[in-house]
Design a protein around this motif. Sequence first.
Motif, PDB file in Angstrom:
ATOM      1  N   ALA A 275      35.561  26.294   7.029  1.00  0.00           N
ATOM      2  CA  ALA A 275      36.977  26.630   6.862  1.00  0.00           C
ATOM      3  C   ALA A 275      37.227  28.054   7.320  1.00  0.00           C
ATOM      4  CB  ALA A 275      37.399  26.464   5.400  1.00  0.00           C
ATOM      5  N   SER A 276      38.471  28.282   7.759  1.00  0.00           N
ATOM      6  CA  SER A 276      38.924  29.636   8.087  1.00  0.00           C
ATOM      7  C   SER A 276      40.071  29.984   7.139  1.00  0.00           C
ATOM      8  CB  SER A 276      39.322  29.735   9.557  1.00  0.00           C
ATOM      9  OG  SER A 276      40.271  28.740   9.907  1.00  0.00           O
ATOM     10  N   ASP A 277      40.890  30.960   7.496  1.00  0.00           N
ATOM     11  CA  ASP A 277      41.888  31.494   6.569  1.00  0.00           C
ATOM     12  C   ASP A 277      42.699  30.422   5.853  1.00  0.00           C
ATOM     13  OD1 ASP A 277      41.208  34.052   7.487  1.00  0.00           O
ATOM     14  OD2 ASP A 277      42.842  34.104   8.939  1.00  0.00           O
ATOM     15  N   GLY A 278      43.250  29.479   6.644  1.00  0.00           N
ATOM     16  CA  GLY A 278      44.232  28.551   6.099  1.00  0.00           C
ATOM     17  C   GLY A 278      43.704  27.213   5.675  1.00  0.00           C
ATOM     18  N   GLY A 279      42.373  27.029   5.710  1.00  0.00           N
ATOM     19  CA  GLY A 279      41.825  25.774   5.225  1.00  0.00           C
ATOM     20  C   GLY A 279      40.719  25.227   6.103  1.00  0.00           C
ATOM     21  N   LEU A 280      40.369  23.965   5.853  1.00  0.00           N
ATOM     22  CA  LEU A 280      39.245  23.331   6.513  1.00  0.00           C
ATOM     23  C   LEU A 280      39.454  23.222   8.016  1.00  0.00           C
ATOM     24  CD1 LEU A 280      38.598  20.389   4.024  1.00  0.00           C
ATOM     25  CD2 LEU A 280      37.197  22.451   4.282  1.00  0.00           C
ATOM     26  N   LEU A 281      38.352  23.360   8.754  1.00  0.00           N
ATOM     27  CA  LEU A 281      38.343  23.050  10.178  1.00  0.00           C
ATOM     28  C   LEU A 281      38.307  21.535  10.352  1.00  0.00           C
ATOM     29  CD1 LEU A 281      35.689  25.696  11.281  1.00  0.00           C
ATOM     30  CD2 LEU A 281      38.169  25.888  11.493  1.00  0.00           C
ATOM     31  N   ALA A 282      38.540  21.077  11.560  1.00  0.00           N
ATOM     32  CA  ALA A 282      38.499  19.639  11.819  1.00  0.00           C
ATOM     33  C   ALA A 282      37.100  19.084  11.600  1.00  0.00           C
ATOM     34  CB  ALA A 282      38.978  19.347  13.237  1.00  0.00           C
TER      35      ALA A 282
END
Length: 497
Positions: free
Chosen positions: A271-278
């Motif tokens: 995940a990055s700042d705003g939530g999970l990656l794909a």
Amino acid sequence: MVVTLIAIPLVPIVAVVAAGGIWFASNSARATPPAAGTVEFSRPLAVPPLAPSRVEDGVRVFELSADEAATTFEDGRSTPTLGYNGSYLGPTLVASRGEQVRVHVANRLDRATTVHWHGMHLPAAMDGGPHAPIAPGATWHPGWEVDQPAATLWYHPHLHALTREQVDAGLAGMFLLRDEEEASLSLPRQYGVDDIPVIVQDRSFNADGSFAGSIGMQFDGVLGDTILVNGTVAPYLDVTTERVRLRLLNGSSARMYDFGLADGREFDLIASDGGLLAEPVASTSVPLSPGERAEIVVTVEPGERVALRSNPPDPALHAGSASFDVLELRATASLAPRPEVPAELASLPAADAGDAVAERSFVMSGHNINDRQMDRGRADFTATVDTSEVWTVRNENPLPHSFHVHDTQFRVLSVDGSPPPARLAGLKDTIALEWSRDYRILVRFEDYADPTTPYMYHCHLLWHEDQGMMGQFLVVAPGQRPELKRPEGDSDDHHDH
């Protein structure tokens, strides 16, 4: 704007004409933590408590108070600090998508403060920026609906020209969001056991135990020679599970980090700042500028020890060349099983700029954005609700800057014309800016029109922000007229206190 590079053998020095004068940065003079491999990890990592909450008429209610206190970090010396509901940092707030939340924020300081919900999508009047000061003795009652994916967010002051001072004194905490999509995945999520907040800060101490807060000759701002993790010096974490989820937050006001493990092993960036990656990204490092977050899952073997380390940042950031240890992971002799990270994580739509209604350019130079400094009586632009825009952001200095946008989670379209690296392919609200590279980002103004109260965009090196490296924008309904007014008593002085 004039930029002059002066090369002196063995001691690279950069001189930059900034607002108020010329600032110098010398790699040899930067405050630097002890070299990698030299730290004796001697203190168990403190884990911020979960903030208690109650439900009133369907609203989840939290209580926060900003307090003056003192904290002992090392050597028995007492350090004057600020904290939420305690002496340093604050509790971790947790809420779920779809919930109505309200936070009662009591200011028990002898000066004004604000609380900004960094990364949160919410109405401008609840954002906690410099237009929403809380006077000493007063209580603020922001409320909103959580309407964004599961993510690691945080909260901190955003008082005009005093943000660095208050954050560095200890006012910061995490705000974790949950949702059904994240809950359905086989990820570590037992807070404090296999799901660990990791708030990384650098500090220096004066002889009397107080924090050193001098800018000195650094363009970045205040840099420290001691690493704190959740307020702990030289920390270790007893890992009791095969996999552990670390929620990394660069809570420093100026320092850039590039996190990796001392033995170079791969971990899963999820995940990055705003939530999970794909999907998870197999990584050996994850760079974070001030304010950025990342979630990683580390696999350990029984009985082993491995240090989380910061390696030298990308040379294009001109942010130092030191490598130092942050936190030691100590696996117990027997580990509870945890499944592998799923191959698919979140449903992220493609970043499509086809329906963008405007393009804007933001040039970071000195302590200015587009050759202007913050003016609370000026809206730098007005956007229309339920539209998207493409912004091109560029750092014209050979020294560090970052870019943070309030309210919205943007998507990175390209870096110097090329697709972004996988770590930047998710939802972002803050990004490090390397020198002379164009970052094209897709920004959407989902809802929350308000013609009177602005959102901010700014450099998240906090001293730069305090010097005026910030702008503000309004989001209005179609046909609505902007009505921003300068706050009463505002002088718009830009200086570090």
